[in-house]
Design a protein around this motif. Sequence first.
Motif, PDB file in Angstrom:
ATOM      1  N   TYR G  38       0.849  -1.181   0.000  1.00 58.10           N
ATOM      2  CA  TYR G  38       0.000   0.000   0.000  1.00 58.10           C
ATOM      3  C   TYR G  38       0.889   1.236   0.000  1.00 58.10           C
ATOM      4  N   ARG G  39       0.643   2.173  -0.914  1.00 61.80           N
ATOM      5  CA  ARG G  39       1.394   3.423  -1.001  1.00 61.80           C
ATOM      6  C   ARG G  39       0.457   4.594  -0.765  1.00 61.80           C
ATOM      7  N   GLY G  40       0.966   5.606  -0.115  1.00 61.35           N
ATOM      8  CA  GLY G  40       0.148   6.790   0.138  1.00 61.35           C
ATOM      9  C   GLY G  40       0.829   7.673   1.166  1.00 61.35           C
ATOM     10  N   LYS G  41       0.085   8.677   1.637  1.00 63.65           N
ATOM     11  CA  LYS G  41       0.606   9.581   2.653  1.00 63.65           C
ATOM     12  C   LYS G  41       0.184   9.059   4.033  1.00 63.65           C
ATOM     13  N   MET G  42       1.193   8.813   4.887  1.00 62.56           N
ATOM     14  CA  MET G  42       0.913   8.282   6.229  1.00 62.56           C
ATOM     15  C   MET G  42       0.516   9.444   7.138  1.00 62.56           C
ATOM     16  N   THR G  43      -0.789   9.615   7.355  1.00 62.72           N
ATOM     17  CA  THR G  43      -1.242  10.757   8.148  1.00 62.72           C
ATOM     18  C   THR G  43      -1.299  10.435   9.635  1.00 62.72           C
ATOM     19  N   ASN G  44      -1.086   9.161   9.956  1.00 62.08           N
ATOM     20  CA  ASN G  44      -1.172   8.778  11.361  1.00 62.08           C
ATOM     21  C   ASN G  44      -0.568   7.390  11.559  1.00 62.08           C
ATOM     22  N   VAL G  45       0.091   7.195  12.693  1.00 58.08           N
ATOM     23  CA  VAL G  45       0.651   5.881  13.024  1.00 58.08           C
ATOM     24  C   VAL G  45       0.769   5.798  14.538  1.00 58.08           C
ATOM     25  N   ASP G  46       0.600   4.577  15.086  1.00 67.38           N
ATOM     26  CA  ASP G  46       0.744   4.410  16.527  1.00 67.38           C
ATOM     27  C   ASP G  46       1.763   3.320  16.844  1.00 67.38           C
ATOM     28  N   TYR G  48       1.552   0.286  17.643  1.00 66.17           N
ATOM     29  CA  TYR G  48       1.316  -1.055  17.095  1.00 66.17           C
ATOM     30  C   TYR G  48       1.483  -1.075  15.591  1.00 66.17           C
ATOM     31  N   MET G  49       1.899   0.096  15.041  1.00 62.91           N
ATOM     32  CA  MET G  49       2.016   0.272  13.592  1.00 62.91           C
ATOM     33  C   MET G  49       0.657   0.241  12.908  1.00 62.91           C
ATOM     34  N   ASN G  50      -0.430   0.483  13.673  1.00 68.46           N
ATOM     35  CA  ASN G  50      -1.683   0.850  13.029  1.00 68.46           C
ATOM     36  C   ASN G  50      -1.411   2.132  12.261  1.00 68.46           C
ATOM     37  N   VAL G  51      -1.816   2.192  10.986  1.00 68.27           N
ATOM     38  CA  VAL G  51      -1.473   3.338  10.144  1.00 68.27           C
ATOM     39  C   VAL G  51      -2.728   3.841   9.442  1.00 68.27           C
ATOM     40  N   ILE G  52      -2.848   5.170   9.346  1.00 69.01           N
ATOM     41  CA  ILE G  52      -3.840   5.753   8.444  1.00 69.01           C
ATOM     42  C   ILE G  52      -3.109   6.254   7.202  1.00 69.01           C
TER      43      ILE G  52
END
Lengths: 89, 89, 89, 89, 89, 89, 89
Positions: G38-46, G48-52
């Motif tokens: 998946y490619r895109g702009k990472m607007t959020n990460v925590d 646990y590596m949960n990513v938006i």
Amino acid sequence: MSNNFNDNFDLKIIKPLNKLQRSINKNVMIRLKNDIEYRGKMTNVDAYMNVILNDAEEYADGTLSANYGKVVIRGNNVLFINIKPDILM
Amino acid sequence: MSNNFNDNFDLKIIKPLNKLQRSINKNVMIRLKNDIEYRGKMTNVDAYMNVILNDAEEYADGTLSANYGKVVIRGNNVLFINIKPDILM
Amino acid sequence: MSNNFNDNFDLKIIKPLNKLQRSINKNVMIRLKNDIEYRGKMTNVDAYMNVILNDAEEYADGTLSANYGKVVIRGNNVLFINIKPDILM
Amino acid sequence: MSNNFNDNFDLKIIKPLNKLQRSINKNVMIRLKNDIEYRGKMTNVDAYMNVILNDAEEYADGTLSANYGKVVIRGNNVLFINIKPDILM
Amino acid sequence: MSNNFNDNFDLKIIKPLNKLQRSINKNVMIRLKNDIEYRGKMTNVDAYMNVILNDAEEYADGTLSANYGKVVIRGNNVLFINIKPDILM
Amino acid sequence: MSNNFNDNFDLKIIKPLNKLQRSINKNVMIRLKNDIEYRGKMTNVDAYMNVILNDAEEYADGTLSANYGKVVIRGNNVLFINIKPDILM
Amino acid sequence: MSNNFNDNFDLKIIKPLNKLQRSINKNVMIRLKNDIEYRGKMTNVDAYMNVILNDAEEYADGTLSANYGKVVIRGNNVLFINIKPDILM
């Protein structure tokens, strides 16, 4: 006695999940690890990505395979949740 | 000294599972990760989705494959729980 | 200072497992994730579904494949536990 | 201030594992998730079913495939532990 | 106020791992879940069975497939650790 | 009031990981559970073996398959980390 | 009473994840365990590596297979995150 470091970190930890909370009642597409997709209105979600989906439709290989009313998906099966824009689904 | 942030978050965490609690004694269909389905009356459920099912029927590929009396399903095998409307099952 | 919320929730969490505790010394059939089944008298069970089975019989594809005396099954392998009625097994 | 509920529950949690502790120095057969079996004297076991086996024999498909002296088996691989009666193995 | 029960249990939990600690600087053979084996001197090990192996040799199907200097093996991959007697390896 | 036992044990738990910390900025080869290997300079590592690799090269079946700049590898995928001697890589 | 050891260790634990936090709003490529990217702009990460991911593109075998708007990826599926340099993607 203050512990700014941990406070900040805890705050950061739940940010993507907080965003999910703000998407409650939006239409979503949830892909599970077994590649089956579920579409519907996400009426509830928690920090483990346990999700309640209303008017849930199941898609296998892009084809509608089942209609369910209310489905509670166990979070550990979730690959990703695609939040749909409000205008169309 | 107050900690509203965490209190709220804990509250949110258990919401889908609280909903499940309110569906106790309803008819459900539980799909496991191995694609086998179990139908019956959910007399008990906890936060790990451990479920007690009464009059449990097992379906493989949509065909009834076994009848069990009381079954305790270990939550970590659950893919989703489909809560049936009250009128029919 | 009281914390009714968490107390109630903890109570709910262990309910299906409490039910299991009450089935100690009953005959059970335990299906594992690898589809092998074990039948016998459940003399002990804990909150992870670790089970001690006496006079354990192993069934593969519905056929008796082995007899064991006492078996301690690790809970994380359990798919479900079928509690047999008292009259027959 | 007393907390009888949790005390009792903690007690119950470790019961099957306590039984295992009492089988130390007995002969056991341990089947792992990969279906390989290990037989030997269980000189040590903990709450995760990490086991130390002395004079360990490895069986694949019922055939002796290797002899090891002392083996420390990681508990999360264990399917079940069969405790052998004292008289024969 | 004393809590002998838990103290004893905690003591028991780490016993097999304590034994491992006493085998530091011994030669070991470590089989991983993927059936690959690593042999070498275990210079370090922790409670998760994370291991540091010096002069590590990798064996696939019983054949030496690679030589590594220092290898840190992540514990969750370990099937078992075979502690070699001091005289030969 | 003192608790030497636990202090010592905690100390032991993180020892292999402490060693990893001392290898920061060394060249490493990281094999993942899917058998793909990543080589590069390990600029960061934590207790879960989450690793930041700079100038990361990906090898599949021993052949260079991709070049990445900076890669953050999630620790739970790691099979082992091979720490390269300083002279050559 | 001071506990410098643990403080330091906790600090170290979150370092790779802290680096990830500093890459928010950068372009990333995320490879999942199922080999889909998946490619895109990472607007959020925590942690646990949960990513938006915004403007998420899905690639299977190097070919663009789908476009999503906003995707929340569950961290436990992540193999690695490749942080793209600012100039091109």
